[in-house]
Design an enzyme around this catalytic site. Structure first.
Site, PDB file in Angstrom:
ATOM      1  N   SER A 102     -24.892  41.655  99.867  1.00 25.24           N
ATOM      2  CA  SER A 102     -23.219  41.975 100.488  1.00 25.24           C
ATOM      3  C   SER A 102     -22.372  40.655 100.477  1.00 25.24           C
ATOM      4  O   SER A 102     -22.844  39.543 100.697  1.00 25.24           O
ATOM      5  CB  SER A 102     -23.627  42.469 101.980  1.00 25.24           C
ATOM      6  OG  SER A 102     -22.237  42.644 102.548  1.00 25.24           O
ATOM      7  N   GLY A 103     -21.305  40.782  99.714  1.00 25.99           N
ATOM      8  CA  GLY A 103     -20.239  39.809  99.702  1.00 25.99           C
ATOM      9  C   GLY A 103     -20.250  39.057  98.411  1.00 25.99           C
ATOM     10  O   GLY A 103     -19.786  38.249  98.169  1.00 25.99           O
ATOM     11  N   THR A 107     -18.602  45.432  94.187  1.00 30.30           N
ATOM     12  CA  THR A 107     -17.493  46.590  94.122  1.00 30.30           C
ATOM     13  C   THR A 107     -16.169  46.148  93.098  1.00 30.30           C
ATOM     14  O   THR A 107     -15.897  46.564  92.259  1.00 30.30           O
ATOM     15  CB  THR A 107     -17.001  46.829  95.342  1.00 30.30           C
ATOM     16  OG1 THR A 107     -18.029  47.065  96.237  1.00 30.30           O
ATOM     17  CG2 THR A 107     -15.974  47.740  95.302  1.00 30.30           C
ATOM     18  N   ASN A 153     -20.336  39.957 105.053  1.00 30.16           N
ATOM     19  CA  ASN A 153     -19.412  40.484 104.348  1.00 30.16           C
ATOM     20  C   ASN A 153     -18.433  41.460 105.171  1.00 30.16           C
ATOM     21  O   ASN A 153     -18.906  41.961 106.015  1.00 30.16           O
ATOM     22  CB  ASN A 153     -19.781  41.475 103.235  1.00 30.16           C
ATOM     23  CG  ASN A 153     -18.548  41.549 102.228  1.00 30.16           C
ATOM     24  OD1 ASN A 153     -17.788  41.345 102.404  1.00 30.16           O
ATOM     25  ND2 ASN A 153     -18.894  42.624 101.195  1.00 30.16           N
ATOM     26  N   SER A 156     -18.311  45.332 103.583  1.00 30.45           N
ATOM     27  CA  SER A 156     -19.858  45.733 103.046  1.00 30.45           C
ATOM     28  C   SER A 156     -19.888  47.245 102.783  1.00 30.45           C
ATOM     29  O   SER A 156     -19.814  47.968 103.770  1.00 30.45           O
ATOM     30  CB  SER A 156     -20.694  45.213 103.837  1.00 30.45           C
ATOM     31  OG  SER A 156     -22.176  45.326 103.250  1.00 30.45           O
ATOM     32  N   SER A 157     -20.416  47.499 101.469  1.00 31.09           N
ATOM     33  CA  SER A 157     -20.695  48.971 101.227  1.00 31.09           C
ATOM     34  C   SER A 157     -21.986  49.343 101.901  1.00 31.09           C
ATOM     35  O   SER A 157     -22.850  48.796 101.418  1.00 31.09           O
ATOM     36  CB  SER A 157     -20.625  49.286  99.839  1.00 31.09           C
ATOM     37  OG  SER A 157     -19.469  48.987  99.310  1.00 31.09           O
ATOM     38  N   GLY A 381     -28.074  44.921  97.565  1.00 31.39           N
ATOM     39  CA  GLY A 381     -29.136  44.157  96.996  1.00 31.39           C
ATOM     40  C   GLY A 381     -30.375  43.922  98.087  1.00 31.39           C
ATOM     41  O   GLY A 381     -30.112  44.643  98.974  1.00 31.39           O
ATOM     42  N   GLU A 383     -32.330  42.726 101.019  1.00 33.83           N
ATOM     43  CA  GLU A 383     -31.826  42.444 102.343  1.00 33.83           C
ATOM     44  C   GLU A 383     -32.973  42.065 103.390  1.00 33.83           C
ATOM     45  O   GLU A 383     -34.202  42.365 103.302  1.00 33.83           O
ATOM     46  CB  GLU A 383     -31.001  43.387 103.196  1.00 33.83           C
ATOM     47  CG  GLU A 383     -29.837  43.865 102.573  1.00 33.83           C
ATOM     48  CD  GLU A 383     -29.045  44.833 103.263  1.00 33.83           C
ATOM     49  OE1 GLU A 383     -29.379  45.161 104.266  1.00 33.83           O
ATOM     50  OE2 GLU A 383     -27.790  45.128 103.064  1.00 33.83           O
TER      51      GLU A 383
END
Length: 1444
Positions: A102-103, A107, A153, A156-157, A381, A383
């Site tokens: 995340s981050g 995207t 993030n 974050s998605s 990704g 985690e």
């Protein structure tokens, strides 16, 4: 091989391929804002946390289009281009896997991929938007409902996304689809501090006030689902602004206003649903709303969902159990009711998100006939947090699947490389994580299967589930039981061990909808809410098969892997350089962990297990040819570390050679220094001897000078005493003579002044009386004449009313204007007389002063004579006696002179008084003249008003004349006079009656059509219009042929212009000849590749446009007024001249002030009507169009040659494989010069074509200026985008090519080349920088101001970091200069224009019609010979040259 200062773009080129080398290379490139790096075919993208728009603009996409992979710098566009080319060439689908934590920028990377794929396969817009635009426009909607702030993030998605871009057989985008995976449903009800819930909740709370009141909302901290975290706002983000942006995105995607209102009503209902708190009821294990606040939120939730509030309470607090005997309704305790509430909220939100995705897919549209697609996977990704729940378990399971796919693909690429190069290799082992996947998904003993089994039993808890795991996998090497926990378990993933907390695994895995919830919302009065809960199929309702999140996700993941396995994968690993989310911070440990999680290190390990160092044969020989003979086939494969040993050996050989060179150089320098020293000693000795001799001479010279000074000093003192005595005697004599002369002069001056003053006073008195008498006479005469003129004016007005003739009224007004003009001139003359009188008086005063001055001079002369007489008397008489007598006489003279002075002063005072009185009288006269001037101005204003009224009458008269002209044209076309109407005949008769005999005679001489009119009354003939149509047809047929040129003048343009002028086509309201000429030109230039035809018509069109520009003028009263003003309109003949200016087509004459002139051979101004002006505009557009076509044709011709020129250095290096180095270099240089000579040849041929067709030199200069600008842009952009081009040898090659262009400009001369050479300033300065020596010694100021003043800091930074010396091994600029450049770039990082280091190609039209007209000389068309087709035709006889 020593790594360059800016790192290598592909890490497989590193000498030591290990973790420290990888980190150092990534860090070096990150500091230079090079965020992309290859590891083989894998692209590593490091998030810069700042905007870098210059690397994503249109120029960059154009450069990467079709470029081989690895030829240009690493970029996300290169990966997309490889995928697209593979799909088009091989007909196989491709996929691009974008992963990272995340981050890391997944995207944004996906957006860039979408942009580039749309650029390659773009299609016509659907409803104004392309597929790529629709996909990107859906991002705000998906981000609002699927993204949230996490610890790592702010956006974050919380779901995975796979975008399928579908292509047709031509490689154009034909459709797209978005597929989502594993939305984090638990976040709706549970949020950890400092994270946030989904964005849409906060956006709705920041909506406009009327919507907040409509949904009964408040600050986010008042809602249970949002206040579990203390973070309600994001820094630098406006939720109110994002809310409006989301609503606009919904409009674009196709969600109607009614659906949007229902969506946000559901979101508000979820917030209110979370605030329903339960407490124990009266019955055992029952629950009810806790207080009035809970009841309020219950009621509001029911209103927003449009369902019954009581039914909603029952659905939350009770359960219905159906048995064979009866239906039992069981109450839930407060904890179970809260769980039921949260389950309903998660179900509603999940259904809402799925509906949005389906709506977006329907809006974008899919192509069922598509055979190929490119999929872009944007998925979470690996985690690993302090607390890892069911979501992390599914995410890591996904990454295990993708890692297995990644490892297999990397191993497959290695195997194919070895097989292609015919390298003997043994099996390379790589880590296979199949055992972890079996641990998670294997049936029936996997973790997911055991979790589903536990969820099916009502009494199962997370403790029983954990114990089941411990018993089943106690001997599994990938499963670890923690020592300090009885419910946690640890899995050893490929990226490391992760400890999971199983507390909520069972609740989060359940995927069933409570029947009461389904029944409640399925019966909602809101169609949207009811649509989210459709009735389940009968087989599903009857079947008791259990459904879970884990099982459903496993099926989705299996489908995704099948899709990926059917495509050719490409990998992009996004990396987050730091957890602060700030630029220019590089954390090694964090990045190493991400590389490990992304599988990059595993790919490097697989590569190191074989032959990681690979060099193309020509590169290896070019570098290590001095160490070993040529070996291998096309590449050299080396074991790890062998490249460094070769580098060390190479450095040793180069060092020994350098020592020999240094020894020879030092010997040469020392000898040179000795010779210079000996020469200097000889020079010093000669200088010293000369200095000593000079000193002796100087002493002798001083001694002689002292003697001379003494002699002159004595002489000076003696002469000085004599002068003093002589001067005293002269002073005494002069004083005595002066006193006597002054006394006599004063007496004479007083007498003469008195006489003069008396005479001037008598003259002044007589002149004043005469002026008063004259002024009175003039005033009387003016008033009498005005009275007579008014009487005459009234008489003329009466006559005008009786006759009603406008022309007679005009004559009277003209007479009145003449009288007023005469009166005005009379007043001016009076004023002039006054001024002349004033001047005369002033002249008289000046003359009197001059006379007085003459008298003064005479007195001075007399005094001088008296002084001489007195001097003689003094010399002749005895000294004592005569001296006493002189003194007595002088005293008497002085007394008499004093008396005269007093008298003169008195008379001067009297004259001053008289002068004051004269000035006073003059001021009075001046005031009177000022009053007359004001009256004169008023009279002028009245005259101006009369002139304006006369102009209006003239305009009316002009309108009548234009009507008469139309009638005369009709009369001419009808031929016989008997068809004329009575009014027309009377007008013509009246006009002829006013023409003098001389004018009629001239008319008969030059108008044969008028002479013959009576003779052809009874003969049948074609109408004039039909004859004119035939002439136009013949003209069009004539100009379609190539008429050529006569004396550098295009014949077609001159013929067209003379015909249009003769036919008076410019002055008619309607005609078709202009359209036919334009169509002829358009048909002629349809073949765009024929430069000869284009140049011919460019010459004709520009010449014709020049003639029109200098001939046509807009019609109207404003343009006609000056012409009437210049004519003799005050006379009858002048008025008749104006009436004949609009002569009919059959009469070719113009009467100007009584003279007759005819013909169209000379340029004259024509008042153009609308069709002529429109024709001029269309002709201007065709000149610009033909110019652009010619310019673009030349660009197309030289573009391939430019590409060969910039790639020629690579060709020369590759040629080292085939032969000796010197021979290869010579061949490469000849090949390069051949490419440049090809460009020069194209330019020369093009210039000859333009010269042959006599295109104006102004246009030729503009063409070549833009062509050279195009060359500058192409070469300069290629230099900045290709590191292999930014070398020392390439600089020498391009410099030689630029010399060829400079020589061509010199040969073409400034007349045709103009300032074209100056357009190459960017590439010239860049090449100059590449080929200079001792770059590390140059400062930034020297580089930016002296060497490269035109280049920006971004461009200098790019060149400095990409430069490499492939010839001498020198280095680029110093690190301090690089640092200073980086500082300057950071200060201006937000400026998108300054960040762009690429140049733009200007394709505009660089000239206007006025510029063209000013640049071209006057054209004489009188002697143009008509072509044979129309020469013998009598209708074109006017084209024949006339003899003088």
């Amino acid at each position: 091989m020593e790594a360059p200062a800016g790192g290598v773009d592909d890490m497989t080129k590193l000498s030591y391929l290990h973790e420290p080398g990888v980190l150092e290379n990534l860090k070096s490139r990150y500091e230079l804002n090079e965020i992309y790096t290859y590891t083989g075919n894998i692209l590593i993208a490091i998030n810069p946390f700042q905007r870098l728009p210059h690397i994503y603009d249109g120029h960059m996409m154009q450069q990467y289009k079709g470029a081989p992979f690895g030829e240009l710098s690493p970029h996300v566009f290169a990966v997309a281009d490889v995928a697209y080319r593979a799909m088009v060439n091989e007909g196989k689908s491709n996929s691009i896997l974008v992963s990272g934590e995340s981050g890391a920028g997944k995207t944004e990377t996906t957006k860039m991929l979408m942009r580039y794929l749309a650029y390659l396969g773009g299609r016509a817009a659907t409803e104004g938007r392309t597929v790529e635009q629709q996909v990107l426009e859906s991002n705000p909607v998906l981000e609002a409902f699927g993204n949230a702030k996490t610890v790592r993030n702010n956006n974050s998605s919380r779901f995975g996304k796979f975008v399928e871009i579908q292509f047709d057989k031509h490689g154009r985008i034909s459709g797209a689809a978005i597929r989502t995976y594993l939305l984090e449903r638990s976040r709706v009800c549970q949020v950890n501090d400092p994270e946030r819930n989904y964005h849409c909740f906060y956006l709705l709370c920041a909506a406009p006030q009327e919507e907040i009141e409509k949904y009964k909302l408040d600050h986010p901290k008042t809602f249970h689902y949002l206040n579990q975290s203390k973070c309600f706002e994001l820094v630098g983000v406006s939720d109110a602004h994002d809310y409006l942006a989301t609503r606009r995105a919904m409009d674009i995607v196709g969600i109607s206003a009614k659906e949007q209102e229902a969506i946000f009503r559901v979101v508000a209902a979820i917030l209110h649903l979370g605030n329903i708190v339960f407490t124990k009821g009266k019955e055992v294990d029952s629950s009810v709303p806790k207080d009035e606040k809970a009841k309020f939120h219950l009621k509001t939730t029911a209103e927003l969902l449009m369902c019954d509030a009581v039914a909603l309470e029952d659905a939350l607090c009770k359960r219905v159990m159906i048995t064979p005997e009866e239906v039992i309704k069981r109450s839930l305790d407060p904890q179970s009711a809260a769980i039921s509430r949260d389950g309903l909220a998660k179900t509603i939100y999940s259904r809402l998100f799925d509906w949005l995705v389906d709506k977006i897919n329907n809006s974008i549209g899919q192509d069922p006939t598509s055979k190929c697609l490119i999929g872009v996977l944007d998925i979470y990704g690996f985690e690993s947090f302090k607390t890892n729940s069911f979501e992390q378990f599914c995410i890591n399971f996904t990454n295990e699947k993708l890692q297995q796919h990644f490892n297999q693909h990397v191993f497959k690429m290695e195997q194919e490389e070895y097989t292609k190069e015919q390298i003997n290799w043994s099996y390379i082992e790589f880590v296979d994580n199949q055992d972890v996947l079996d641990l998670i998904e294997k049936k029936p003993g996997g973790i997911i299967a055991l979790l589903d089994e536990a969820c099916m039993f009502p009494k199962s808890t997370h403790e029983t589930f954990s114990n089941k795991l411990y018993q089943t996998f106690k001997s599994h090497k990938r499963f670890i039981k923690p020592k300090l926990s009885r419910t946690d378990f640890t899995i050893s993933h490929y990226a490391g061990e992760v400890q999971y907390q199983s507390d909520q695994f069972l609740d989060k895995n359940k995927d069933y909808v409570v029947a009461e919830h389904q029944e409640l919302l399925g019966a909602s009065k809101c169609q949207f809410v009811a649509g989210l809960f459709p009735p389940p199929p009968e087989e599903t309702s009857k079947s008791s098969k259990f459904s879970s999140i884990g099982s459903r996700f496993k099926l989705q993941l299996q489908s995704l892997m099948e899709t990926l396995n059917s495509t050719e994968p490409h990998y992009i690993r996004c990396v987050k350089p730091n957890n602060l989310l700030k630029p220019a911070i590089f954390e090694n440990v964090n990045i190493m962990q991400q590389l490990r999680c992304g599988g990059v290190l595993e790919a490097i390990r697989i590569s190191c297990a074989g032959y990681p160092t690979r060099r193309a044969f020509f590169e290896f020989i070019n570098r290590f040819g001095l160490l070993a003979p040529e070996i291998g086939k096309t590449k050299v494969f080396l074991r790890a570390g062998q490249m460094a040993e070769l580098d060390a050996r190479r450095a040793e050989v180069l060092n020994n050679a350098a020592k020999i060179i240094q020894r020879r150089v030092l010997t040469h320098v020392t000898r040179k220094r000795f010779i210079a020293l000996r020469k200097a000693v000889i020079s010093i000795q000669a200088l010293c001897r000369g200095r000593l001799a000079s000193k002796i001479f100087h002493e002798m010279k001083r001694e002689a000078a002292a003697v001379n000074i003494q002699k002159n000093a004595r002489r000076y003192e003696a002469r000085k005493s004599y002068k003093r005595l002589h001067s005293s005697a002269l002073v005494v004599q002069t004083g005595l003579r002066t006193m006597a002369a002054c006394k006599q002069f004063r007496f004479r001056r007083q007498t003469k002044a008195v006489i003069f003053m008396q005479a001037r006073w008598r003259c002044h008195r007589a002149a004043s009386y005469y002026k008063r008498l004259k002024r009175g006479a003039i005033v009387s005469q003016t008033r009498w004449r005005g009275r007579v003129a008014r009487k005459e004016l009234r008489k003329l007005k009466m006559e005008a009313r009786e006759t009603g003739a406008l022309k007679e009224a005009k004559n009277k007004l003209e007479k009145q204007v003449e009288e007023l003009t005469w009166r005005l001139q009379l007043e001016k003359r009076m004023r002039t007389d006054l001024e002349e009188a004033k001047v005369q008086e002033t002249a008289k005063f000046q003359s009197s002063l001059e006379e007085l001055q003459k008298k003064l001079e005479e007195a001075n002369a007399a005094i001088a004579k008296e002084k001489e007489v007195a001097k003689q008397a003094i010399e002749e008489a005895p000294p004592v006696v005569q001296e006493t007598q002189v003194i007595v006489q002088d005293t008497e003279k002085i007394d008499s002179l004093n008396a005269e002075v007093d008298n003169l002063k008195a008379s001067l005072d009297i004259e001053k008084q008289r002068a004051d009185e004269a000035e006073k009288n003059f001021s009075e006269v001046q005031e009177a003249s000022e009053e007359r001037r004001k009256k004169l101005e008023e009279t002028q204003k009245k005259v101006q008003q009369l002139q304006d009224s006369m102009k209006s009458l003239e305009e009316k008269l002009t309108n009548l004349e234009s009507e008469n002209q139309v009638l005369r044209q009709q009369a001419v076309s009808m031929a016989p006079n008997k068809f004329l109407s009575g009014r027309s005949r009377s007008i013509m008769q009246r006009t002829e009656s006013h023409i003098p005999p001389e004018a009629k005679t001239g008319l008969d001489l030059h108008s044969p059509s008028i002479n013959q009119r009576d003779e052809v009354d009874d003969k049948p003939q074609k109408s004039l219009n039909e004859k004119q149509q035939e002439n136009q047809e013949l003209l069009i047929r004539c100009i379609t042929q190539h008429l050529g040129f006569q004396g550098k003048r295009p014949i077609a343009a001159c013929i067209i212009y003379k015909c249009l002028l003769q036919w008076r086509s410019f002055e008619v309201e309607r005609t078709s000849v202009f359209d036919r000429i334009i169509q002829t030109i358009g048909h002629a230039i349809e073949i765009q590749d024929n430069n000869d035809v284009l140049a011919y018509w460019l010459s004709n069109a520009s010449t014709l446009l020049l003639l029109l520009q200098r001939t046509l003028k807009a019609s109207g009263a404003a343009g006609m007024a000056p012409q009437r003003r210049r004519s003799s309109s005050a006379t009858l003949f002048g008025r008749m001249t104006q009436s004949f200016r609009g002569a009919p087509q059959g009469v070719n004459l113009s009467l100007i002030n009584g003279t007759i002139s005819g013909g169209v051979d000379t340029l004259r101004q024509v008042e153009a009507k609308y069709p002529a002006l429109l024709f001029k505009q269309q002709l201007t557009a065709y000149v610009e169009k033909i110019y652009g076509m010619i310019r673009d044709n030349l660009k197309k011709e030289i573009s391939p040659l430019l590409g060969l020129c910039i790639q020629a250095p690579r060709t020369s290096r590759a040629s080292l494989v085939k032969g000796a180095r010197s021979v290869a270099n010579t061949a490469a240089q000849q090949a390069l010069i051949a490419h440049w000579q090809g460009i020069v040849k194209s330019l020369g041929n093009f210039l000859n074509t333009l010269k042959t067709n006599h295109v104006p030199p102004f246009l030729v200069r503009k063409v070549f200026t833009q062509i050279f600008s195009f060359i500058n842009v192409q070469l300069f952009n290629s230099l900045l985008l290709r590191r292999e081009c930014c070398s020392f040898s390439n600089g020498e090659y391009v410099k030689a090519g630029l010399a060829e262009l400079e020589h061509w400009c010199y040969k073409a001369t400034d007349e045709y080349a103009g300032s074209a050479w100056d357009e190459l300033k960017h590439i010239r300065q860049a090449i100059g920088f590449l080929v200079i020596h001792q770059k590390p010694k140059k400062t930034l100021d020297e580089i930016s101001h002296d060497l490269c003043p035109v280049l920006s800091i971004q461009q200098l930074y790019r060149i400095s970091t990409m430069y490499w010396d492939d010839k001498y091994g020198t280095h680029s600029v110093s690190s301090d200069v690089i640092s200073n450049m980086r500082v300057l770039m950071t200060e201006d990082s937000n400026n998108a224009v300054s960040n762009s280091f690429l140049l733009d190609d200007d394709s505009s039209i660089p000239f206007s019609v006025d510029d063209l007209s000013k640049s071209m000389e006057q054209i004489d068309i009188s002697d143009i010979e008509p072509p044979p087709l129309i020469r013998e035709n009598s209708g074109f006889s006017f084209l024949l040259p006339r003899a003088d």
